[in-house]
Scaffold this motif. Structure first.
Motif, mmCIF file in Angstrom:
data_model
loop_
_atom_site.group_PDB
_atom_site.id
_atom_site.type_symbol
_atom_site.label_atom_id
_atom_site.label_comp_id
_atom_site.label_asym_id
_atom_site.label_seq_id
_atom_site.Cartn_x
_atom_site.Cartn_y
_atom_site.Cartn_z
ATOM 1 N N THR B 138 0.892 -1.274 0.225
ATOM 2 C CA THR B 138 0.202 0.319 -0.151
ATOM 3 C C THR B 138 0.474 1.419 0.281
ATOM 4 O OG1 THR B 138 -0.350 -0.065 2.726
ATOM 5 C CG2 THR B 138 -2.016 -1.112 1.437
ATOM 6 N N LEU B 139 2.181 1.350 -0.155
ATOM 7 C CA LEU B 139 2.889 2.085 -0.134
ATOM 8 C C LEU B 139 3.266 2.615 -1.184
ATOM 9 C CD1 LEU B 139 5.192 1.441 2.705
ATOM 10 C CD2 LEU B 139 3.488 2.798 2.917
ATOM 11 N N ALA B 140 3.279 4.157 -1.230
ATOM 12 C CA ALA B 140 4.423 4.909 -2.538
ATOM 13 C C ALA B 140 5.030 5.009 -2.767
ATOM 14 C CB ALA B 140 4.141 6.171 -2.537
ATOM 15 N N GLY B 141 5.841 4.466 -4.338
ATOM 16 C CA GLY B 141 7.333 4.055 -4.584
ATOM 17 C C GLY B 141 8.376 4.601 -4.042
ATOM 18 N N TRP B 143 8.544 5.494 -0.668
ATOM 19 C CA TRP B 143 8.756 5.109 0.823
ATOM 20 C C TRP B 143 8.862 3.628 0.536
ATOM 21 C CZ3 TRP B 143 4.639 8.171 0.468
ATOM 22 C CH2 TRP B 143 4.918 9.757 1.412
ATOM 23 N N LYS B 144 8.597 2.570 -1.257
ATOM 24 C CA LYS B 144 8.989 1.640 -0.738
ATOM 25 C C LYS B 144 10.691 1.904 -0.673
ATOM 26 C CE LYS B 144 5.499 -0.664 -2.763
ATOM 27 N NZ LYS B 144 4.470 -1.045 -4.451
ATOM 28 N N GLU B 170 9.259 9.161 -7.877
ATOM 29 C CA GLU B 170 10.050 10.867 -8.811
ATOM 30 C C GLU B 170 10.638 11.675 -7.792
ATOM 31 O OE1 GLU B 170 7.179 10.363 -4.966
ATOM 32 O OE2 GLU B 170 7.724 9.162 -6.587
#
Lengths: 376, 317, 378
Positions: B138-141, B143-144, B170
């Protein structure tokens, strides 16, 4: 030496628990298949559709027909009026058996001559035909015996003695010749094989496709730890599945279980090890889930057909009989049927148990050896 | 590993896949505490090199030592000393942040007494405080990526291999990621990072330019800029760009011409055409052009020149 | 529907199949391998039933009885045993399927009364084999008895009673030799086509989802029907090649008699392939993950086709609820058709019932498949 194993296991079980459908997928299809296939798999021959043409219309011919009607093995579906009616019944498959009593049947019997009885069998299903012919033989000889005793009492003379050997038959282990007793243990073994092999094969390929396998491979974890971590959960699931379907077999299908549960447990454990190793081995040959799927599809089918599940190994050509020696299901079927029906123990079953252990060991070793290399 | 020994040493490292040579006699020497950037186009052999250094692939030829251990003969010893982050995000999406860290901490056998502190560090580094129980998928890129880095350094490896860690992330998250890498390097961690973002190369201590399996240049960004350009770089606006490149090819004095965004970058050498003549020269060939400005070369310019130079040499008899 | 778009779709799919030699090999070689394995492996014709003999008398006459069992070709002696527990031992260890026990007073009783008992013990675990072996044993005994009766008549001058003697005159149609391969091989062809067909198409769509090419495809003006047909046409061709392989080997390699009409065979085979591939495609459209698609395909094809199609286990012997389920198992129609065409030489008009079943199936599947993809677009 297995310090990292608990970590692997915790991870696997957390993942399993998180997969909301996992329990459903692991259990419900097994139960449904057990019921459907438990009922579907049978070679019993009963209620064979039968057409009758009685051109004699004598007391003897009616008596013979009543012999056929009396058993549950034959269902008279058509009483034809002429030969072409009979031909049509067989051609269309309305009837599998046709019995034609020609005119003069009763008279010839009365005269002490041999009376011919024409029987037409649709041989398409050779097995049904063969067994049905055997039943017809029995019915006809019963009829003959009845006729001769009636005749002799009628003539009040001593019955001519029966000449020859009387065959006394004793079917052991399954006195009622109920073939569900034969198939249910087979279904248990087959379902387990299909379930466990595909689960294991996919588990590793999925990590490979997700990229997590690469991450694990650069860590100092040893192949044994990783592979055990991957397989122990499926081993436990497999044991649970076997326990579940075995209880259905005993409690619902009422198959007698006269052997020792411990021998069964040992057999099941060794069998699961072999099935898991087979799944692992398949997974080392697949880079993608699609390949794992194709391999699984094409290996599991022959393994279950060529196991003695329904088709006797003795009836196979020699080459295929040799192939069955590397089939863990072959050995498990011997063990599970023996434990259910014969009640024999390790003293008798050790060669089959040892064979499963050997197969498991061999496939596991090859898998572990292939595992490290598989990135190249 | 003695203090002076290189963290990574490769000699004639080669990897062939059937007829295709992915890495071709690569020599490499990385000092301790260095951040070295592997720069090159897709398919240049960056990932294959990193995988060989991690012991994931066997070299076809040549040898390499990581932390003093031979990668082909002592892969397990190598694995104890490295952290690795693959190109593809490779944590378990169906496990939580905490569970992933516990798992990787477990397989690296991080001592129990250190574990809580290191996990807290990894979580704060990834900026995931308070989200320890979120499922990773569920984490955004961004953070992953930072969490994956956190997992890779849980066991405090002296050497870190990062294979395109920022692809698909990003720009803002990429900056933060590089800050983390610098913090690690400050603690004497050796970091080998591959990327195809040229601007990221500027963050590295040293750069290795790789093309078609070969190391074509290496040095600090400054060294490369100073040494490698055979002439001066000019930027010029003109239309159409494609025709302009064609016109300049083979013109005396033009070392290199390449499209750079919506402008043209031209390297001019000694003799031949000069920068002031360029607009007029274009005019003769029916190309509209503005004045040429002298610009400082970026690493991308250097790289383009090096790569195209190799290609020309190869096609010439 | 636009023919050019359809052609482009089919061409692209063909190229992809062609460029993936591993999958192509699986598609073409696996059916052959399965046919050989199953064609030979699935047999119920048990000959040389392993027999243990416990001859308590060991006289000339008892040995003659044993010999009559062996010379029949139906039994072969696997062990000679010398005490009662030996039977236990041999049957428990699967050393034989049947044990023949001739009592110590066999010939004495036969001479005195004209009749004497002989015991046959069976390992009835495998009921079908037991039934067959039992039939064989009765046949052997009947033959021996005829000889004994002749001898008895000669020495005692008494003819056995002929009153009530019925002479059975059986004739077997369609499979005159009662060879189980004639029954099973056509079924095996159906099973293989069902497995390969579903396997081939069940991943075509999920693969496009996982590779991300599906979004590209959706953004083009291609219609759902074009996608479906374009994807299925190349696979249909492969399916037909596979079917050709299997059917030709059934006739020329396994020697199954072919009495029907090639046209009937081709039409029904085409219909069956449409159904099988349509189902694979439907699974593929509905289930986006490859794992899910393959699991469903496995559950929906392998076991039902082998167990519920009637290819080995006769459907009319199943309990009513299970029999009802078999109507949903598409292979049952094709198994019936194949057997009738091969052995009975049935034409299209004889086969209207299974043909209708298969056609209805094909229509429903194609309709569902075309609709399913449409939904997936949004």
């Amino acid at each position: 030496m297995f310090e990292r194993l608990p970590v692997m296991l915790i991870k696997e079980f957390v993942q399993l628990r998180r997969d909301r459908w996992a329990m459903f997928r692991l259990i419900v299809p097994m139960i449904i298949q057990m019921f459907v296939f438990g009922y579907a798999a049978t070679f019993t021959v009963s209620h064979v559709s039968t057409a009758i043409l009685d051109l004699d219309q004598s007391q003897a011919s009616r008596s013979l027909i009543s012999h056929f009607v009396a058993t549950s093995r034959f269902d008279v579906v058509d009483v034809a009026r002429n030969q072409s009616g009979i031909t049509r019944d067989i051609d269309r498959g309305t009837a599998v058996i046709a019995i034609v009593i020609h005119a003069g049947f009763g008279q010839r019997l009365e005269n002490g001559q041999g009376a011919p009885l024409q029987v037409i069998v649709d041989g398409t299903n050779s097995n049904t035909a063969l067994i049905a012919l055997g039943y017809i033989n029995q019915i006809v000889s019963q009829f003959s015996a009845d006729q001769s005793s009636r005749a002799s009492s009628f003539r009040a003379s001593a019955a001519a003695p029966e000449i020859g050997i009387s065959l006394q038959t004793y079917p052991w282990f399954n006195e009622g010749l109920d073939d569900r007793w034969f198939f249910i243990p087979g279904v248990i073994g087959t379902l387990t094989l299909i379930q466990v092999v595909s689960l294991t094969a996919f588990a590793i390929v999925r990590e490979r496709e997700a990229g997590t396998l690469e991450q694990i491979m650069v860590s100092p974890i040893r192949p044994v730890e990783f592979i055990l971590g991957k397989t122990v959960p499926f081993f436990l699931i497999g044991l649970g599945d076997i326990a579940l379907v075995t209880s259905i077999g005993i409690l619902w299908f009422r198959i007698p279980f006269i052997g020792s549960p411990w021998v069964m447990l040992l057999g099941a454990a060794l069998y699961l090890l072999a099935a898991l190793s087979m799944g692992l081995l398949l997974s080392t040959f697949s880079q993608t889930q699609q390949q794992a799927f194709a391999l699984n599809f094409f290996f599991v089918n022959p393994f279950y057909i060529l196991s003695g599940f329904a088709f006797p190994i003795a009836a196979m050509p020699k080459l295929l009989q040799w192939f069955t020696f590397v089939n863990p299901l072959r050995y498990f079927l011997v063990v599970i049927r023996a434990v259910f029906l014969k009640g024999v123990g390790i003293k008798v079953l050790w060669p089959d148990l040892a064979a499963m252990a050997l197969l498991a060991l061999a496939m596991l070793t090859v898998s572990i050896l292939r595992f490290r290399k598989s990135m190249d | 590993m003695s203090a002076g020994a290189p963290a990574v040493l490769a000699q004639g490292l080669t990897k062939r896949f059937k007829a295709f040579t992915a890495v071709d006699h690569l020599d490499l020497r990385i000092k301790k505490g260095e951040i070295i950037g592997f720069i090159g186009p897709n398919g240049a052999g960056k990932s294959t090199t990193i995988r060989m250094l991690c012991g994931l692939l066997h070299p076809s030829e040549g040898r390499a030592w990581v932390a003093g251990f031979d990668v082909d003969r002592q892969p397990e010893a190598v694995r104890e000393h490295i952290g690795y982050m693959s190109q593809k995000f490779s944590l378990y999406g169906d496990l939580t942040v905490r569970e992933n860290l516990l798992f990787f901490g477990g397989i690296y056998r991080v001592p129990r007494r250190d574990f809580n502190e290191r996990m807290r560090f990894a979580v704060s580094m990834a900026g995931l405080e308070g989200r320890e129980n979120a499922l990773v998928r569920t984490l955004a890129g961004g953070w992953k990526q930072r969490l994956a880095l956190g997992c890779a350094i849980l066991h405090r490896p002296p050497i870190l291999f990062l294979d395109e860690p920022t692809s698909g992330v990003e720009p803002e998250a990429r900056r933060r990621f590089w800050d983390l890498i610098h913090e690690l390097a400050a603690e004497q961690v050796t970091i080998l990072v591959s990327t195809h973002y040229m601007d990221e190369a500027e963050y590295c201590n040293r750069i290795a330019l790789i093309d078609r399996g070969k190391l074509i240049a290496s040095g600090t960004p400054g060294e490369l800029r100073a040494r490698r350009l055979r002439g001066e770089l000019f930027e010029i606006s003109c239309t159409p760009l494609g025709a302009a490149v064609k016109v300049l090819t083979g013109t005396p004095g033009v070392v290199e011409a390449a499209i750079f965004g919506d402008k043209l970058h031209v390297v001019l050498g000694e003799g031949g055409i000069s920068a002031t003549d360029l607009p007029g020269y274009f005019g003769e060939h029916g190309i509209q052009a503005g004045p040429a400005h002298r610009v400082t070369p970026s690493l991308e310019d250097i790289f383009v020149q090096l790569v195209s130079g190799r290609r020309e040499r190869r096609t010439l008899p | 529907m636009n023919v050019r778009r359809l052609f482009a779709m089919a061409y692209k799919e063909t190229l992809q199949i062609w460029r993936d030699p591993r999958s192509l090999a699986i598609a073409l070689l696996m059916p052959l391998m399965q046919l050989v394995l199953l064609g030979y492996g699935v047999s119920l014709d048990i000959r040389h039933v392993p027999l243990c003999v416990y001859d308590q008398e060991n006289s000339q006459q008892s040995r003659a009885v044993v010999k009559s069992f062996v010379s029949s070709d139906w039994f072969s002696i696997s062990r000679t045993i010398h005490n009662q527990t030996g039977i236990d031992y041999a049957l428990n260890r699967d050393q034989c399927i049947a044990a023949l026990v001739i009592p110590a007073d066999f010939s004495r009783r036969l001479a005195a009364t004209g009749t004497a008992p002989v015991q046959a013990v069976f390992d009835a675990t495998d009921v079908n084999t037991t039934n067959i072996a039992l039939g064989y044993a009765q046949g052997v005994v009947a033959q021996t008895n005829a000889q004994i009766a002749d001898g008895w008549a000669a020495t005692h001058g008494i003819l056995p009673s002929l009153v009530g003697q019925v002479d059975l005159d059986p004739s077997t149609w369609f499979n005159e030799t009662l060879d189980s391969k004639n029954f099973i091989i056509p079924g095996v062809v159906a099973v293989i086509l069902a497995l390969v067909g579903a396997e081939l198409t069940s991943l075509t769509i999920s693969r496009e989802w996982e590779r991300g090419t599906m979004e590209q495809l959706i953004s083009t003006p291609v219609t759902a029907t074009e996608v479906m047909l374009g994807k299925l046409i190349p696979y249909f061709a492969i399916g037909f090649i596979d079917a050709g392989f299997c059917l030709v080997s059934a006739v020329y390699w396994f020697g199954v008699p072919f009495r029907g009409n090639i046209g009937t065979l081709l039409i029904t085979t085409g219909l069956f392939i449409v159904v099988v591939m349509g189902i694979g495609y439907l699974i593929s459209v509905r289930i986006r993950s490859q794992l899910g698609a393959s699991q469903i395909a496995l559950v929906l094809t392998m076991l039902p086709t082998t167990l519920l199609s009637g290819y080995t286990f006769p459907i009319d012997q199943m309990p009513a609820p299970i029999r009802a389920i078999t109507f949903v198992v598409y292979s049952r129609y094709y198994v019936t058709i194949l057997r009738s065409v091969f052995l009975k030489g049935s034409g299209l008009s004889d086969l209207w019932a299974p043909l209708l079943g298969l056609s209805i199936y094909a229509l429903i599947i194609i309709w569902l498949a075309a609709r399913a993809f449409h939904k997936a677009l949004d």
